[in-house]
Design a protein around this motif. Sequence first.
Motif, short mmCIF file in Angstrom:
data_model
loop_
_atom_site.label_atom_id
_atom_site.label_comp_id
_atom_site.label_asym_id
_atom_site.label_seq_id
_atom_site.Cartn_x
_atom_site.Cartn_y
_atom_site.Cartn_z
N ALA A 1 -8.85 -0.54 -15.32
CA ALA A 1 -8.82 -0.95 -16.73
C ALA A 1 -9.08 0.22 -17.67
N GLY A 2 -9.55 1.33 -17.12
CA GLY A 2 -9.83 2.51 -17.92
C GLY A 2 -8.62 3.41 -18.05
N SER A 3 -8.86 4.69 -18.00
CA SER A 3 -7.80 5.68 -18.15
C SER A 3 -7.00 5.82 -16.84
N ILE A 4 -5.74 5.45 -16.91
CA ILE A 4 -4.86 5.55 -15.74
C ILE A 4 -4.63 7.02 -15.38
N LYS A 5 -4.51 7.88 -16.40
CA LYS A 5 -4.31 9.31 -16.14
C LYS A 5 -5.51 9.90 -15.42
N LYS A 6 -6.70 9.48 -15.79
CA LYS A 6 -7.92 9.96 -15.14
C LYS A 6 -7.97 9.47 -13.69
N LEU A 7 -7.60 8.22 -13.47
CA LEU A 7 -7.54 7.66 -12.12
C LEU A 7 -6.54 8.44 -11.27
N ALA A 8 -5.36 8.67 -11.84
CA ALA A 8 -4.32 9.41 -11.11
C ALA A 8 -4.80 10.81 -10.75
N LYS A 9 -5.45 11.46 -11.68
CA LYS A 9 -5.96 12.81 -11.44
C LYS A 9 -6.95 12.82 -10.27
N ARG A 10 -7.83 11.81 -10.22
CA ARG A 10 -8.80 11.71 -9.12
C ARG A 10 -8.09 11.50 -7.78
N LEU A 11 -7.12 10.60 -7.75
CA LEU A 11 -6.43 10.28 -6.50
C LEU A 11 -5.51 11.42 -6.05
N ILE A 12 -5.00 12.19 -6.98
CA ILE A 12 -4.23 13.38 -6.62
C ILE A 12 -5.16 14.42 -6.01
N LYS A 13 -6.32 14.59 -6.62
CA LYS A 13 -7.31 15.55 -6.10
C LYS A 13 -7.77 15.15 -4.69
N GLU A 14 -7.88 13.84 -4.44
CA GLU A 14 -8.30 13.34 -3.13
C GLU A 14 -7.17 13.40 -2.09
N GLY A 15 -5.94 13.68 -2.55
CA GLY A 15 -4.81 13.79 -1.64
C GLY A 15 -4.10 12.49 -1.34
N ILE A 16 -4.46 11.41 -2.01
CA ILE A 16 -3.83 10.10 -1.79
C ILE A 16 -2.49 10.02 -2.53
N LEU A 17 -2.43 10.61 -3.71
CA LEU A 17 -1.22 10.61 -4.52
C LEU A 17 -0.73 12.03 -4.74
N THR A 18 0.57 12.13 -5.07
CA THR A 18 1.10 13.44 -5.46
C THR A 18 1.41 13.49 -6.94
N SER A 19 1.65 12.31 -7.57
CA SER A 19 1.97 12.31 -8.99
C SER A 19 1.84 10.92 -9.60
N TYR A 20 1.88 10.92 -10.92
CA TYR A 20 1.91 9.68 -11.70
C TYR A 20 2.86 9.90 -12.87
N ARG A 21 3.76 8.93 -13.09
CA ARG A 21 4.68 8.98 -14.22
C ARG A 21 4.32 7.86 -15.19
N ALA A 22 3.77 8.22 -16.31
CA ALA A 22 3.34 7.24 -17.30
C ALA A 22 4.50 6.39 -17.82
N GLY A 23 5.68 6.97 -17.95
CA GLY A 23 6.84 6.25 -18.48
C GLY A 23 7.25 5.06 -17.63
#
Length: 130
Positions: free
Chosen positions: A51-73
């Motif tokens: 419910a908070g910042s999706i960009k902040k969540l994506a940044k955390r999960l990218i740093k953890e190696g779970i995700l490679t990217s997030y496209r806000a659009g």
Amino acid sequence: MKRPDIDRPSTWKPYKNNMCNGCFGGCCTMPVEIRLSDLIRLGVTDEDEAAGSIKKLAKRLIKEGILTSYRAGTEFFMLSQKANRDCYYLDSKTRLCTVYEKRPDTCRQFPSIGPRPGFCPGTSASSVLK
């Protein structure tokens, strides 16, 4: 007859119900786009963080190696792949999904959706382990 090439959907075979029997996870070597609801189901985030910042969540999960990217659009996240192209959640020895009951909707709906709906790369052991 040519063997299906995962990178060339035109070579894929029409999907049949028993194709997954004996398969070694060919579809699990393709990039997987997922949504926020998938991340919650996978247990890598919760409703409060989502419910908070999706960009902040994506940044955390990218740093953890779970995700490679997030496209806000499009609001799609890209799930990480291992060096050999396997999905982050694919067990390299058993070739089975380690989160099968919680797998993303993209995986649940394949091959109804994807690069060539209704078709499967039909990857066998010999083509995966070469």
